[in-house]
Design an enzyme around this catalytic site. Structure first.
Site, PDB file in Angstrom:
ATOM      1  N   LYS A 263      94.402  -0.614-110.659  1.00  0.00           N
ATOM      2  CA  LYS A 263      95.019  -1.843-110.152  1.00  0.00           C
ATOM      3  C   LYS A 263      96.427  -1.595-109.643  1.00  0.00           C
ATOM      4  O   LYS A 263      96.986  -2.420-108.942  1.00  0.00           O
ATOM      5  CB  LYS A 263      94.981  -2.951-111.203  1.00  0.00           C
ATOM      6  CG  LYS A 263      95.477  -2.596-112.584  1.00  0.00           C
ATOM      7  CD  LYS A 263      95.096  -3.727-113.557  1.00  0.00           C
ATOM      8  CE  LYS A 263      95.207  -3.304-115.004  1.00  0.00           C
ATOM      9  NZ  LYS A 263      94.449  -4.133-115.910  1.00  0.00           N
TER      10      LYS A 263
ATOM     11  N   LYS B 118      91.737   8.057-110.192  1.00  0.00           N
ATOM     12  CA  LYS B 118      91.075   6.913-110.813  1.00  0.00           C
ATOM     13  C   LYS B 118      91.283   5.644-109.982  1.00  0.00           C
ATOM     14  O   LYS B 118      92.373   5.429-109.453  1.00  0.00           O
ATOM     15  CB  LYS B 118      91.702   6.735-112.207  1.00  0.00           C
ATOM     16  CG  LYS B 118      90.956   5.813-113.119  1.00  0.00           C
ATOM     17  CD  LYS B 118      91.638   5.733-114.476  1.00  0.00           C
ATOM     18  CE  LYS B 118      92.648   4.613-114.506  1.00  0.00           C
ATOM     19  NZ  LYS B 118      92.900   4.048-115.840  1.00  0.00           N
TER      20      LYS B 118
ATOM     21  N   LYS C 161     102.737   7.381-116.690  1.00  0.00           N
ATOM     22  CA  LYS C 161     103.383   6.099-116.398  1.00  0.00           C
ATOM     23  C   LYS C 161     104.895   6.222-116.316  1.00  0.00           C
ATOM     24  O   LYS C 161     105.540   5.483-115.578  1.00  0.00           O
ATOM     25  CB  LYS C 161     103.016   5.054-117.463  1.00  0.00           C
ATOM     26  CG  LYS C 161     101.607   4.512-117.309  1.00  0.00           C
ATOM     27  CD  LYS C 161     101.473   3.150-117.967  1.00  0.00           C
ATOM     28  CE  LYS C 161     100.079   2.601-117.820  1.00  0.00           C
ATOM     29  NZ  LYS C 161      99.866   1.348-118.551  1.00  0.00           N
TER      30      LYS C 161
HETATM   31  P1  AMP Z   1      93.732  -0.823-117.843  1.00  0.00           P
HETATM   32  O1  AMP Z   1      93.414  -1.509-116.552  1.00  0.00           O
HETATM   33  O2  AMP Z   1      94.299   0.540-117.617  1.00  0.00           O
HETATM   34  O3  AMP Z   1      94.480  -1.674-118.824  1.00  0.00           O
HETATM   35  O4  AMP Z   1      92.330  -0.539-118.515  1.00  0.00           O
HETATM   36  C1  AMP Z   1      91.538  -1.521-119.132  1.00  0.00           C
HETATM   37  C2  AMP Z   1      90.202  -0.923-119.507  1.00  0.00           C
HETATM   38  O5  AMP Z   1      89.473  -0.580-118.309  1.00  0.00           O
HETATM   39  C3  AMP Z   1      90.293   0.375-120.329  1.00  0.00           C
HETATM   40  O6  AMP Z   1      89.244   0.414-121.268  1.00  0.00           O
HETATM   41  C4  AMP Z   1      90.134   1.441-119.280  1.00  0.00           C
HETATM   42  O7  AMP Z   1      89.650   2.651-119.813  1.00  0.00           O
HETATM   43  C5  AMP Z   1      89.140   0.805-118.309  1.00  0.00           C
HETATM   44  N1  AMP Z   1      89.342   1.314-116.945  1.00  0.00           N
HETATM   45  C6  AMP Z   1      90.433   1.137-116.150  1.00  0.00           C
HETATM   46  N2  AMP Z   1      90.270   1.735-114.956  1.00  0.00           N
HETATM   47  C7  AMP Z   1      89.039   2.328-114.993  1.00  0.00           C
HETATM   48  C8  AMP Z   1      88.293   3.117-114.064  1.00  0.00           C
HETATM   49  N3  AMP Z   1      88.760   3.416-112.840  1.00  0.00           N
HETATM   50  N4  AMP Z   1      87.074   3.552-114.448  1.00  0.00           N
HETATM   51  C9  AMP Z   1      86.575   3.250-115.671  1.00  0.00           C
HETATM   52  N5  AMP Z   1      87.230   2.515-116.598  1.00  0.00           N
HETATM   53  C10 AMP Z   1      88.450   2.061-116.270  1.00  0.00           C
END
Ligand code: AMP
Ligand code: TRP
Length: 342
Positions: free
Chosen positions: A203, A200, A117
């Site tokens: 968003k 991955k 990040k």
């Molecule tokens: P974040 O959007 O990074 O705040 O992630 C929120 C939750 O969603 C966390 O538990 C992440 O591990 C999960 N997460 C985010 N992106 C993915 C993805 N591409 N595949 C699986 N889990 C995800």
């Protein structure tokens, strides 16, 4: 460790807009399944984590409400579980400070999410982005949570939380904090980008075609799946044969997770068929799964005061659990606690 702590689930998601299919399969859907009647599960909109990078205040406010609506639309029951936003419970920040005095700089230096990040110009990253994992440890430990469902990318942070808890217990000579377990399960703990099977689904990806957003309509979902990158070969006989085909494997994983089938069974039922046949089946499955969720999110967002009420009540219930744990932490650390009872 000899002491056993009662099972308590805690997880958090950042309100940074554009929730994706990755968030849904890797996190939200599984949270609903982990709700517990006896010991409330806690689900937190981690708005204090969100501001480790710049957030426009009006957009942040709407992202908090949108994420709250998504939690509910994906099956979190705000009566049975505790659904709240982090900034309304001061215990997170207070315990975060104490834990930042336990964590070592060397431990934080190993965190891969910070490296990703912060990018090249690390000197320009906020101090909060760097110490982010100590606040996450506080989120979990303020409730003595024992189980933390997350996607694969958060495993390192939960392991750091265990290290912090163990060092606190060791330094103060008391088994006070549990060592929480990361819970990483399912066919889609890592949903990949539709444009690049080695990245991955995120968003924050600049290309909207790389992801399926929870608020995409049926046409957008179908179009994104149709245009998803694959290779020219048909589906093989066995899932294992997809090892060197990351884009193809990702689509199969998504299908398996949505259909609640083993990836092997999915591959077997499409063996020998081209992706031009697999993709429409996947699109149909994704639309039928996501359409009711999208509709429910829109319905909930039409009543922002209702969402704020849910967050306020959740924060009260969360604070009632965290405050006694924090009082005890202050005592263990040696702070003088002499204000008249509030
Ligand atoms: P974040 O959007 O990074 O705040 O992630 C929120 C939750 O969603 C966390 O538990 C992440 O591990 C999960 N997460 C985010 N992106 C993915 C993805 N591409 N595949 C699986 N889990 C995800
Ligand atoms: N760091 C997590 C993420 O980026 C969000 C988070 C904050 C979290 N606090 C948490 C997850 C506590 C689980 C438990 O996705």
């Amino acid at each position: 460790m000899s002491k056993t702590f009662p099972r308590r689930v805690f997880s958090g998601i950042q309100p940074s807009g554009n929730l994706t299919l990755g968030n849904y399969l890797g996190a939200l859907r599984r949270f609903g399944e982990m709700q517990d009647a006896e010991n409330e599960a806690l689900f937190c909109v981690v708005d204090m984590h969100a501001i480790t990078v710049w957030q426009d205040p009006a957009k942040l406010r709407s992202a908090i409400r949108e994420l709250t609506a998504a939690f509910i639309a994906c099956g979190i029951d705000p009566q049975r579980s505790i659904l709240f936003n982090q900034s309304q419970v001061p215990a997170h920040a207070e315990l975060g400070w104490i834990l930042s005095c336990i964590a070592r700089i060397g431990w934080l230096n190993r965190m891969t999410q910070f490296k990703d990040k912060a990018g090249k110009d690390r000197e320009a990253a906020s101090v909060g982005l760097y110490s982010y994992p100590t606040l996450m440890a506080a989120d979990i430990l303020a409730y003595h949570a024992t189980h933390v469902p997350v996607g694969d990318d958060q495993k390192q942070h939960v392991e750091l939380t265990r290290d912090i808890a163990a060092k606190f217990n060791h330094d103060y000579g008391i088994e006070f904090f549990p060592l929480p377990e990361p819970v990483i399960e399912g066919a889609a703990t890592r949903v990949m980008s539709l444009r690049d099977g080695t990245k991955k689904m995120s968003k924050s990806d600049p290309s909207d075609m790389s992801r399926i957003n929870l608020r995409d309509d049926a046409d957008a979902i179908a179009q994104k799946i149709r245009k998803a990158r694959t290779d020219p070969d048909p589906l093989p006989e066995r899932y294992a044969d997809l090892e060197s085909r990351p884009e193809a494997r990702n689509l199969v994983n998504i299908y398996a997770a949505l259909a609640d089938e083993e990836p092997d069974a999915v591959v077997a039922s499409f063996a020998g068929r081209p992706f031009s046949e697999f993709k429409p089946a996947l699109a149909e499955l994704a639309v039928s799964h996501l359409a009711p969720i999208t509709a429910r999110i829109e319905e909930l967002l039409a009543d922002p005061a209702g969402i704020d009420r849910i967050l306020g009540e959740g924060a009260d219930r969360a604070a009632a659990i965290a405050e006694p744990i924090l009082d005890r932490t202050r005592e263990i650390v040696g702070f003088v606690n002499s204000r008249p009872a509030r």
